[in-house]
Design a protein around this motif. Structure first.
Motif, PDB file in Angstrom:
ATOM      1  N   VAL A  82       0.692  -1.269   0.074  1.00  0.00           N
ATOM      2  CA  VAL A  82       0.137  -0.032  -0.235  1.00  0.00           C
ATOM      3  C   VAL A  82       1.038   1.288  -0.118  1.00  0.00           C
ATOM      4  O   VAL A  82       0.345   2.393  -0.337  1.00  0.00           O
ATOM      5  N   VAL A  85       0.721   4.240  -3.171  1.00  0.00           N
ATOM      6  CA  VAL A  85      -0.800   4.549  -3.502  1.00  0.00           C
ATOM      7  C   VAL A  85      -0.752   5.829  -3.461  1.00  0.00           C
ATOM      8  O   VAL A  85      -1.382   6.540  -4.275  1.00  0.00           O
ATOM      9  N   SER A  86      -0.351   6.637  -2.312  1.00  0.00           N
ATOM     10  CA  SER A  86      -0.737   8.141  -2.255  1.00  0.00           C
ATOM     11  C   SER A  86       0.466   8.857  -3.353  1.00  0.00           C
ATOM     12  O   SER A  86       0.215   9.868  -3.896  1.00  0.00           O
ATOM     13  N   THR A 102      -7.332  -1.363   6.045  1.00  0.00           N
ATOM     14  CA  THR A 102      -6.294  -1.086   4.945  1.00  0.00           C
ATOM     15  C   THR A 102      -6.784   0.402   4.465  1.00  0.00           C
ATOM     16  O   THR A 102      -5.944   1.027   4.304  1.00  0.00           O
ATOM     17  N   ALA A 106      -4.709   3.748   4.266  1.00  0.00           N
ATOM     18  CA  ALA A 106      -4.284   4.546   2.819  1.00  0.00           C
ATOM     19  C   ALA A 106      -4.907   5.873   3.052  1.00  0.00           C
ATOM     20  O   ALA A 106      -4.202   6.452   2.379  1.00  0.00           O
ATOM     21  N   VAL A 120     -10.142   6.860  -1.966  1.00  0.00           N
ATOM     22  CA  VAL A 120      -9.990   5.395  -1.179  1.00  0.00           C
ATOM     23  C   VAL A 120     -11.591   4.993  -0.767  1.00  0.00           C
ATOM     24  O   VAL A 120     -12.161   5.691  -0.043  1.00  0.00           O
TER      25      VAL A 120
END
Length: 556
Positions: A82, A85-86, A102, A106, A120
């Motif tokens: 993860v 992702v950003s 999760t 996130a 998200v």
């Protein structure tokens, strides 16, 4: 008209442990609609990536096709799944689906980087599914070393795919869902086309052990300790943190959590309801009023990270707390290959303080979150896929997993990063090879692994650096003597004279001999100066340093 096909393409995580990123696609060749499973990071080391903060998979191939990307699905909240992702949201722009825990992690990552948290989306577990273009994707609960891990069922009109995610077969995981054999066996009912399967522990011959087996051993260790007791583990291993805290509480100790990452994980687990009944904790400030023999710290830094609580305690104090002779420090974790040097450094620092250091003792105080060889065989039998595609492992793990699957009568295909596999034919076949690589987060800038920045940094670290300043007058004649500034080089060489003096003297002679063609051409002059510096340094100290030449010309 082109026949539709189903493809699988790992961009990261297949041929290495870390920075997982797996693409699935369905449609006519070159027009497939796509989904991405996981988008993680890996971590740098001082030998190969000095100064780098994080390492991402190169998603250039996917970014060029972002108009065909339906969604990103994240199996669990470990950084290697993860963590990116950003950082990559701007480049992909697709919605991100994850289970509640999760998704909580996130969203915090998105918030930190100024990205929209609403991107998200919290997903419910199987049998509910998410429709993403031509895909129907379900999150199937599975046990791992972090709460609410999931494998994925990916249904398409060309067949069902099962993506195991990271998993172990733990029927009593302390925190999170137990492995449900009946549930996973039911996934094979429509006929599984392919199983993409975790390969991390394929070389471990014995069936995996349950997290619940650790409590009594850890409690016994804590009960026998005389001074302050400190334990470190992966911050994301909420079950282990709870096991440690409960063992400490039963041994009559007050519990203090130290390290931002650990507090964040526990908070997220409580907020999302996956963690209940956690022992009461005290703040670092309150520990000053608690006798050492009644205190237990659970801290970050199980992998030797320089900024984490473990390393800070090993160097002196952390939050006003310091280790003393007779204290005990437990590593309730496995050292990830590549991190041994940092962990051993901390162990030795504690030893020099007369602190008793205890490692995982061959599994006595730690169990893996990944399935061992017998567990992989068991999952193969439950899913009954037409073929197995190993993932999440170094190349040796993938290759061994292929051998294992074939030895038990299953088809299998080796697909390391960049290998596009067509899954929809009579048997899996290589459809294409895609260039993959790494992207470095260096400070707050993303740079390509082949951009030369880290290469130059390593060269300077290995060879040192010399900066040469040369001034030329209006007639292109040297004005004064050249001068040098040295970094990372010995002050004296074989001549016993200061190295800087020897360099400046030889450079003066070079400039005095240089003709007009050299003195009037910056490129030729720079090449000549660099050659002199390296030759002199090689003769004096046995090094050929990196050289920066600054040429200043006076004009009328």
């Amino acid at each position: 008209m082109s026949k539709e096909r189903l493809i699988y393409l790992p961009l990261g995580g297949a041929g290495e442990i870390g920075m997982n990123a797996y693409v699935y696609g369905i449609g006519e060749p070159g027009k497939e609609r796509l989904i991405l499973v996981d988008l993680g990071v890996t971590f740098p080391d001082m030998d190969t990536t000095p100064g780098v903060d994080l390492i991402f998979p190169d998603i250039s191939w996917l970014e060029e096709r972002r108009d065909r990307l339906e969604a990103v699905f994240v199996t669990h909240a470990h950084e290697d799944h993860v963590g990116a992702v950003s950082h990559y949201y701007d480049r992909l722009g697709a919605p991100i689906y994850a289970r509640a825990f999760t998704a909580n992690i996130a969203r915090k990552k998105m918030e930190e980087r100024g990205q929209p948290e609403k991107a998200v989306i919290t997903a419910s577990p199987w049998p509910e599914v998410i429709e993403a273009g031509p895909f129907k994707v379900g999150f199937v609960p599975i046990s791992h070393s972090i709460p609410e891990s999931a494998g994925l069922v990916i249904d398409t009109k060309l067949g069902r795919l099962v993506h195991s995610g990271d998993f172990k077969m733990d029927t009593d995981p302390v925190v999170g869902e137990a492995f449900d054999e009946e549930l996973w066996a039911s996934l094979s009912e429509p006929g599984g086309l392919a199983l993409m399967c975790d390969s991390t522990n394929v070389f471990s011959p014995h069936a995996g052990r349950s997290e619940s087996s650790l409590g009594p051993e850890i409690e016994s260790l804590i009960a026998g300790a005389k001074g302050m007791f400190v334990a470190t583990t992966f911050a994301s291993n909420v079950a282990r943190v709870k096991t440690l805290a409960e063992a400490g509480e039963r041994a009559g100790r007050s519990i203090c959590l130290m390290g931002r990452a650990m507090r964040r994980m526990i908070e997220a687990a409580v907020e999302t309801g996956v963690l209940t009944g956690f022992p009461r904790t005290v703040s670092p400030e309150d520990t000053k009023n608690i006798p050492r023999e009644n205190l237990m710290l659970i801290v970050t830094g199980s992998q030797g990270e320089r900024r984490a609580a473990s390393a800070q305690l090993a160097q002196g104090k952390y939050n006003g707390i310091e280790m003393k002779p007779g204290d005990t420090f437990l590593f309730s974790s496995k050292t990830i290959p590549g991190n041994e040097r940092g962990v051993i450094r901390i162990m030795n620092q504690f030893s020099e303080m007369s602190v008793d250091v205890v490692d995982d003792d061959g599994g006595r105080y730690h169990v893996s979150g990944h399935a061992n060889r017998p567990d992989l065989e068991r999952l193969h039998k439950l899913i009954k896929p037409s073929y197995v595609v190993p993932m999440h492992g170094e190349h040796r793990h993938l290759r061994e997993h292929v051998k294992l699957a074939k030895s038990k009568g299953f088809g299998a295909v080796l697909a390391p990063n960049g290998t596009m596999i067509e899954l929809s034919g009579e048997s899996p076949s290589v459809a294409d090879y895609v260039e993959t690589g790494r992207v470095y987060l260096d400070g707050n800038v993303q740079v390509g692994a082949l951009d030369g920045i880290v290469r130059d940094r390593i060269r300077m670290a290995l060879n040192g650096h010399v900066m040469v300043n040369v001034i030329l007058d209006e007639d292109d004649e040297p004005l004064g003597e050249p001068w040098c500034e040295l970094k990372g080089l010995a002050e004296e060489g074989s001549s016993r004279a200061p190295l800087v003096d020897v360099l400046e003297e030889d450079l003066s002679q070079f400039l005095g001999r240089a003709g007009d063609k050299t003195l009037t051409d910056d490129d030729k002059l720079e090449d000549g100066v660099r050659k002199v510096v390296r030759q002199v340094a090689q003769a004096e100290i046995g090094k050929r340093p990196e050289v920066t030449v600054i040429i200043s010309r006076l004009t009328n």
